[in-house]
Structures are given as structure tokens and as C-alpha cells.
Design a protein around this motif. Sequence first.
Motif, PDB file in Angstrom:
ATOM      1  N   ARG A   4       0.819  -1.215   0.000  1.00  0.00           N
ATOM      2  CA  ARG A   4       0.000   0.000   0.000  1.00  0.00           C
ATOM      3  C   ARG A   4       0.846   1.255   0.000  1.00  0.00           C
ATOM      4  N   LEU A   5       1.941   1.280   0.741  1.00  0.00           N
ATOM      5  CA  LEU A   5       2.811   2.450   0.749  1.00  0.00           C
ATOM      6  C   LEU A   5       3.474   2.638  -0.611  1.00  0.00           C
ATOM      7  N   LEU A   6       3.860   1.522  -1.232  1.00  0.00           N
ATOM      8  CA  LEU A   6       4.518   1.617  -2.530  1.00  0.00           C
ATOM      9  C   LEU A   6       3.608   2.274  -3.561  1.00  0.00           C
ATOM     10  N   THR A   7       2.327   2.009  -3.494  1.00  0.00           N
ATOM     11  CA  THR A   7       1.409   2.591  -4.469  1.00  0.00           C
ATOM     12  C   THR A   7       1.244   4.082  -4.252  1.00  0.00           C
ATOM     13  N   ARG A   8       1.537   4.564  -3.039  1.00  0.00           N
ATOM     14  CA  ARG A   8       1.383   5.992  -2.745  1.00  0.00           C
ATOM     15  C   ARG A   8       2.694   6.758  -2.853  1.00  0.00           C
ATOM     16  N   LEU A   9       3.799   6.035  -2.830  1.00  0.00           N
ATOM     17  CA  LEU A   9       5.079   6.694  -2.663  1.00  0.00           C
ATOM     18  C   LEU A   9       5.480   7.568  -3.839  1.00  0.00           C
ATOM     19  N   GLY A  10       4.938   7.339  -5.017  1.00  0.00           N
ATOM     20  CA  GLY A  10       5.356   8.123  -6.171  1.00  0.00           C
ATOM     21  C   GLY A  10       6.547   7.463  -6.837  1.00  0.00           C
ATOM     22  N   THR A  11       7.287   8.233  -7.610  1.00  0.00           N
ATOM     23  CA  THR A  11       8.399   7.668  -8.367  1.00  0.00           C
ATOM     24  C   THR A  11       9.713   7.802  -7.605  1.00  0.00           C
ATOM     25  N   LEU A  12      10.676   6.969  -8.008  1.00  0.00           N
ATOM     26  CA  LEU A  12      12.015   7.089  -7.431  1.00  0.00           C
ATOM     27  C   LEU A  12      12.602   8.457  -7.736  1.00  0.00           C
ATOM     28  N   ALA A  30      19.162  22.914  -5.307  1.00  0.00           N
ATOM     29  CA  ALA A  30      18.873  21.556  -5.771  1.00  0.00           C
ATOM     30  C   ALA A  30      18.530  21.568  -7.257  1.00  0.00           C
ATOM     31  N   ALA A  31      17.747  22.538  -7.676  1.00  0.00           N
ATOM     32  CA  ALA A  31      17.371  22.643  -9.090  1.00  0.00           C
ATOM     33  C   ALA A  31      18.603  22.839  -9.963  1.00  0.00           C
ATOM     34  N   ASP A  32      19.531  23.661  -9.505  1.00  0.00           N
ATOM     35  CA  ASP A  32      20.766  23.891 -10.272  1.00  0.00           C
ATOM     36  C   ASP A  32      21.549  22.597 -10.453  1.00  0.00           C
ATOM     37  N   GLU A  33      21.701  21.836  -9.373  1.00  0.00           N
ATOM     38  CA  GLU A  33      22.490  20.607  -9.441  1.00  0.00           C
ATOM     39  C   GLU A  33      21.805  19.528 -10.272  1.00  0.00           C
ATOM     40  N   LEU A  34      20.474  19.546 -10.289  1.00  0.00           N
ATOM     41  CA  LEU A  34      19.731  18.522 -11.020  1.00  0.00           C
ATOM     42  C   LEU A  34      19.400  18.958 -12.445  1.00  0.00           C
ATOM     43  N   PHE A  35      19.788  20.203 -12.784  1.00  0.00           N
ATOM     44  CA  PHE A  35      19.507  20.768 -14.109  1.00  0.00           C
ATOM     45  C   PHE A  35      18.004  20.789 -14.396  1.00  0.00           C
ATOM     46  N   LEU A  36      17.266  21.194 -13.362  1.00  0.00           N
ATOM     47  CA  LEU A  36      15.817  21.339 -13.471  1.00  0.00           C
ATOM     48  C   LEU A  36      15.433  22.772 -13.133  1.00  0.00           C
ATOM     49  N   THR A  37      14.217  23.143 -13.461  1.00  0.00           N
ATOM     50  CA  THR A  37      13.718  24.457 -13.053  1.00  0.00           C
ATOM     51  C   THR A  37      13.214  24.374 -11.617  1.00  0.00           C
ATOM     52  N   GLN A  38      13.197  25.489 -10.937  1.00  0.00           N
ATOM     53  CA  GLN A  38      12.693  25.505  -9.563  1.00  0.00           C
ATOM     54  C   GLN A  38      11.228  25.068  -9.483  1.00  0.00           C
ATOM     55  N   PRO A  39      10.349  25.546 -10.387  1.00  0.00           N
ATOM     56  CA  PRO A  39       8.957  25.075 -10.328  1.00  0.00           C
ATOM     57  C   PRO A  39       8.832  23.565 -10.495  1.00  0.00           C
ATOM     58  N   SER A  40       9.699  22.973 -11.346  1.00  0.00           N
ATOM     59  CA  SER A  40       9.646  21.524 -11.542  1.00  0.00           C
ATOM     60  C   SER A  40      10.021  20.788 -10.264  1.00  0.00           C
ATOM     61  N   VAL A  41      11.063  21.275  -9.579  1.00  0.00           N
ATOM     62  CA  VAL A  41      11.472  20.652  -8.324  1.00  0.00           C
ATOM     63  C   VAL A  41      10.366  20.779  -7.282  1.00  0.00           C
ATOM     64  N   SER A  42       9.827  21.977  -7.146  1.00  0.00           N
ATOM     65  CA  SER A  42       8.749  22.206  -6.175  1.00  0.00           C
ATOM     66  C   SER A  42       7.548  21.313  -6.458  1.00  0.00           C
ATOM     67  N   ASN A  43       7.222  21.153  -7.739  1.00  0.00           N
ATOM     68  CA  ASN A  43       6.063  20.360  -8.128  1.00  0.00           C
ATOM     69  C   ASN A  43       6.261  18.885  -7.792  1.00  0.00           C
ATOM     70  N   GLN A  44       7.469  18.359  -8.026  1.00  0.00           N
ATOM     71  CA  GLN A  44       7.731  16.953  -7.737  1.00  0.00           C
ATOM     72  C   GLN A  44       7.689  16.670  -6.240  1.00  0.00           C
ATOM     73  N   ILE A  45       8.213  17.604  -5.448  1.00  0.00           N
ATOM     74  CA  ILE A  45       8.167  17.411  -3.991  1.00  0.00           C
ATOM     75  C   ILE A  45       6.728  17.512  -3.487  1.00  0.00           C
ATOM     76  N   LYS A  46       5.971  18.410  -4.086  1.00  0.00           N
ATOM     77  CA  LYS A  46       4.559  18.548  -3.703  1.00  0.00           C
ATOM     78  C   LYS A  46       3.803  17.252  -3.976  1.00  0.00           C
ATOM     79  N   LYS A  47       4.086  16.627  -5.136  1.00  0.00           N
ATOM     80  CA  LYS A  47       3.422  15.364  -5.475  1.00  0.00           C
ATOM     81  C   LYS A  47       3.807  14.266  -4.488  1.00  0.00           C
TER      82      LYS A  47
END
Length: 320
Positions: A4-12, A30-47
Motif C-alpha cells: 500500500r505504501l509503494l502505491t502511494r510513494l510516487g516515483t524514485l 537543488a534545481a541547479d544541481e539537477l539541471f531542473l527548473t525551480q517550479p519543476s522541483v517544487s512540483n515533484q516534492i509537492k506530489k
Amino acid sequence: MDTRLLTRLGTLRQVEIFLKVAEKKSIARAADELFLTQPSVSNQIKKLSEALNIELYEVIGKQIYLTAAGDHVVQAGLELFEVIRRLDEDINALKGFKSGTIKIAVVTTAKYFLPHILGPYCKEYPDIDVEFKVGNRAQIIERLKKNLDDFYIFSDPPDDLDIVRYKFLPNPLAIIASKSNPLSSRKKLTWNDLSDQKFLLREDGSGTNNAVMNHLKKHNLTINKKMVIESNEAIKHAVIENMGVAIISAYVLSKGEADGLRQLAVKTFPIMSNWYLVHLREKKLSSVTDHFLKFVLNKHQDILPMKKIEAQINKAIKKY
């Protein structure tokens, strides 16, 4: 197995992004090191937070602080990716070749000899990536506590952690002075001859400082004047400019007299300590990390400038 936790955990990937934010304590960094935009990082953590239905961090001022849930996710995430990395390396080993990544964290002085080990190793095993981080003793101990790396190199490993330590190199701490210092022309010195000298010392808590203080206490010696400098390179250059003398690892004396430095022959010196390769006792070594450990322990005498180091030791000792 309850999934059940695995189904909620999201992606690796979401967990990976959250680990980077937790490490950097900043979405922007974190966004700089991952070569992502800040909104993208925020969105993934929110999910990820929504999937777990709990807040993972809070912002106070401009600083990110993990919640208790966030701390648990970080610890689980580190263990998860470590297991995946070991699995990948072990499968590659079964296929008949070695590839993977080795993570090493070392105290600052170790950077003077570590390339002598990594160079031959990477040349012999080009498919293995090696990452190493350098910090002061407190920073490397913190990384050790969090199990962020495979191995750690100390001259003074912490006594309060459950670790395995492998002694693999001598670490002589010698007294050095500028060639323009009058003491540099003296062939035989006692501690009293240095009474007017200013000692350039590493900060409290460093491995070198701990060894020096223990040695002074053992021989009932005192320092009258001192200056604390939190960098071996800065100490080295300060000594060259004759700002004082220093007690420093012989490995820092890579060029010796070519740098304008002289090793002083002082009674009871050099201080003889050792370098240790360390990992947490509970650490599960992969086939690749175990192979690296054996390489270091079996071949370090062949690939490091041991004759030069031993000559420096003997040069100071033989006069007493």
C-alpha cells in the motif's frame, strides 16, 4: 508483502529530487544541481508530499527545515538508493566485469595522497566511477553518521561511532619552518628552542590538532604563542612567508624545500600517527567497494611515495 505504501510513494525520481533538496536545504540550489527548473522541483516534492499525505518540510525565513516525516523519507531514500546501487554493481560483477560508483569522503590532508591511489585504480578499472568529497573532520564525521559514502579517511577516527577501521598508512606530523627562519639552519633542536615561535595550528577538533595536543600533554610541553588557521594550504603558505612554524602532516610537504619549507629536527618529533580507511560497521559493501578496499590495503605501498615519506621521517628521527 504489503504494497500500500509503494502505491502511494510516487516515483524514485521524486524521492531522488527530495533527497537533493534535503541535502542542499534549498530548492534553488537543488534545481541547479539537477539541471531542473525551480517550479519543476517544487512540483515533484509537492506530489511526493501529497502521495504520503504529510508535510515533508517547512520554510522559516528563507531556510528549509525537514519535518520528522521528511527526516524519515531521507533516511529511507538513502537506504533505498544504496541497495539499488549495490544490486547494479553485483549484477555487473556476475556478468564478468566491474562497473559502478565508489563514494569516498576524506579530511583535508588526505587529498594530498588520495590521488596517488585513485589514479592507478581508475586507470586499471576505467568503468568504475569514483567520487570523493573533502571537508574538515567535523564535516566528514557528519557524513559518516548519515552513511552518505562508502568509505571515509581519517587520521583520528571518531571513538563514539560503531565503525570498522583499517590502518593503511603512517601519518607523521612534522614541525616545519620557512627556509628564512633562523631555526631552519639548526641541525638539532629541543622544544625550548621554539619557545619564541608562533605556532600556526589547525582548529580545535581536527585530527592534526588532536594529535598535537595529546603529544604536548604526554611530554609536558606548552605553546606560548599561536594562531589558528582552518586550512593546511593556508598554514603552508603562512609558514613559507615566515609568519610562524607549524606541526603538519608530512604529506603536505609534497615539494618540500622547493616550496621554501624546512622540516625541523626537534626532540620527540615527528609525531607518529596513522591514516585509517573507515566505514560504518553495519555498512554492506558491494562487490565493487569490497574490491576497492582490497586494492587499497594490498597495493598502497606500491603506488604511494613511501620512500620519500620514510626519508622525511628518518631525517628528523635519526638525530636523536
